[in-house]
Design a protein around this motif. Structure first.
Motif, mmCIF file in Angstrom:
data_model
loop_
_atom_site.group_PDB
_atom_site.id
_atom_site.type_symbol
_atom_site.label_atom_id
_atom_site.label_comp_id
_atom_site.label_asym_id
_atom_site.label_seq_id
_atom_site.Cartn_x
_atom_site.Cartn_y
_atom_site.Cartn_z
ATOM 1 N N ASP A 1 8.144 4.820 -3.044
ATOM 2 C CA ASP A 1 7.245 5.629 -2.237
ATOM 3 C C ASP A 1 6.672 6.738 -3.121
ATOM 4 O O ASP A 1 7.421 7.546 -3.683
ATOM 5 C CB ASP A 1 8.028 6.226 -1.061
ATOM 6 N N SER A 2 5.365 6.792 -3.235
ATOM 7 C CA SER A 2 4.725 7.751 -4.135
ATOM 8 C C SER A 2 4.990 9.206 -3.748
ATOM 9 O O SER A 2 4.888 10.101 -4.577
ATOM 10 C CB SER A 2 3.219 7.498 -4.178
ATOM 11 N N ARG A 3 5.373 9.470 -2.488
ATOM 12 C CA ARG A 3 5.598 10.853 -2.055
ATOM 13 C C ARG A 3 6.753 11.504 -2.793
ATOM 14 O O ARG A 3 6.779 12.740 -2.951
ATOM 15 C CB ARG A 3 5.878 10.901 -0.552
ATOM 16 N N THR B 1 0.827 -1.204 0.000
ATOM 17 C CA THR B 1 0.000 0.000 0.000
ATOM 18 C C THR B 1 0.864 1.257 0.000
ATOM 19 O O THR B 1 1.852 1.347 0.725
ATOM 20 C CB THR B 1 -0.914 0.009 1.232
ATOM 21 N N GLY B 2 0.487 2.234 -0.826
ATOM 22 C CA GLY B 2 1.205 3.503 -0.877
ATOM 23 C C GLY B 2 2.385 3.525 -1.816
ATOM 24 O O GLY B 2 3.017 4.564 -1.991
ATOM 25 N N LEU B 3 2.691 2.358 -2.435
ATOM 26 C CA LEU B 3 3.831 2.284 -3.344
ATOM 27 C C LEU B 3 3.360 2.158 -4.785
ATOM 28 O O LEU B 3 2.222 1.769 -5.059
ATOM 29 C CB LEU B 3 4.719 1.089 -2.994
ATOM 30 N N ARG C 1 15.090 8.042 -4.189
ATOM 31 C CA ARG C 1 14.943 7.928 -2.731
ATOM 32 C C ARG C 1 14.264 6.620 -2.328
ATOM 33 O O ARG C 1 13.458 6.565 -1.408
ATOM 34 C CB ARG C 1 14.199 9.145 -2.177
ATOM 35 N N GLY C 2 14.622 5.570 -3.055
ATOM 36 C CA GLY C 2 14.073 4.250 -2.746
ATOM 37 C C GLY C 2 15.126 3.178 -2.945
ATOM 38 O O GLY C 2 16.264 3.320 -2.515
ATOM 39 N N GLU C 3 14.761 2.126 -3.618
ATOM 40 C CA GLU C 3 15.689 1.035 -3.888
ATOM 41 C C GLU C 3 16.747 1.471 -4.894
ATOM 42 O O GLU C 3 16.584 2.465 -5.605
ATOM 43 C CB GLU C 3 14.924 -0.163 -4.447
ATOM 44 N N GLY C 4 17.839 0.685 -4.967
ATOM 45 C CA GLY C 4 18.849 0.948 -5.977
ATOM 46 C C GLY C 4 18.263 0.823 -7.370
ATOM 47 O O GLY C 4 17.345 0.022 -7.615
#
Length: 315
Positions: free
Chosen positions: A103-105, A30-32, A91-94
């Motif tokens: 992350d959608s933000r 959820t949220g991704l 700002r997430g995974e490599g």
């Protein structure tokens, strides 16, 4: 369904510790959103952490890569507007993998007039340069750049002149870069020319230093006490030697600056970058299929800063 990634489970030379791995894709949380990678650059900043230089910031195992461009292929409920959108997967995974969850933000939409090869390198160096120029305004100031042939210094030089810098001088070690810097409006200075190096340092208001060590220390000794040296890299592997009463020395690291950007400031920064980047001279790209990532590592050593190597995840 599986995905493929280039990751490391221990620190060492990238050629030795990076390896290709197949991973099972789990259900989307959820949220991704889930995105399919298109291009990812091979930057020094991607490879240095692999050696263990920043092991206090890295949790193993780790997928390599910090930037690139991707297309959203799946979304969790409420985020349908992102479906099919080209994005910067930040700002997430490599990013050295065929697909990743984000992350959608912090998603950054890529405008239609920005092509994939430009978008893929629109994060680390551009945002670093922009945030430094915002924090230390250059209008009517004499600016000096070390490692002036580097990608980040090239952005600093062009944008500083556009933002009203009185002059920009660039310190280099090879005469091969003189013509290119001159075309950009930068006054090239050989690091070995100590008399000129001390002169431009004495007159400088701001020095953006990516080298540290002996070069930065020498320049610092010549700087006016009212000047500032912004240290944003240590290519020499050695710190700047500082004495009380000298010019101000300030450190800048993108990783430490990011928490100061809320979601609105984050998006505003990229809106500005999308205006700047199409008008900026950048190195040409060389595209290499991602399965040939070892060849890409060799290419980075061969071409240095003359080209930007991109891994192509569509091949």
């Amino acid at each position: 369904m599986n995905k493929y990634c280039i990751r490391y489970d221990r620190y060492g030379q990238p050629e030795s510790v990076l390896h290709l791995q197949t991973l099972a894709q789990m259900a989307l949380s959820t949220g991704l959103v889930r995105a399919s990678m298109r291009y990812a650059p091979v930057n020094p900043s991607d490879l240095i952490p692999v050696t263990g230089a920043y092991r206090h910031r890295t949790r193993l195992p780790c997928v390599a890569g910090y930037e690139g461009v991707a297309t959203v292929t799946d979304v969790s409920p409420g985020f349908e507007r992102w479906s099919g959108q080209r994005i910067l997967p930040l700002r997430g995974e490599g990013t050295w993998q065929t697909a990743l969850d984000l992350d959608s933000r912090w998603l950054v939409a890529v405008p239609d007039d920005i092509d994939d090869t430009l978008a893929a390198r629109g994060y680390i160096n551009p945002l670093t340069a922009l945030l430094m120029l915002r924090r230390w305004p250059v209008r009517d100031k004499r600016v000096v750049l070390t490692a002036a042939s580097s990608s980040c210094a090239g952005l600093l030089a062009q944008w500083a002149l556009r933002m009203g810098a009185r002059s920009v001088s660039g310190v280099i070690r090879s005469p091969a870069h003189v013509e290119r810097l001159t075309r950009l409006g930068v006054c090239p200075v050989m690091a070995q020319d100590l008399a000129t190096l001390q002169l431009i340092s004495h007159e400088a208001d701001l020095v953006f230093d990516a080298v540290g060590g002996e070069l930065a220390t020498l320049m610092l000794q010549a700087l006016s006490p009212n000047a500032s040296l912004i240290s944003y890299g240590l290519l020499s592997g050695q710190p700047v030697s500082y004495r009380r009463g000298q010019a101000k020395v300030v450190k800048f690291h993108l990783r430490e600056a990011l928490p100061q950007l809320d979601e609105r400031a984050w998006q505003a920064a990229f809106n500005e970058l999308w205006r700047l980047l199409p008008q900026t001279v950048l190195p040409p790209v060389r595209i290499i299929p991602w399965r040939q990532w070892r060849l890409a590592l060799e290419a980075v050593r061969e071409v240095g800063r003359a080209e930007k190597i991109l891994l192509d995840f569509a091949q």
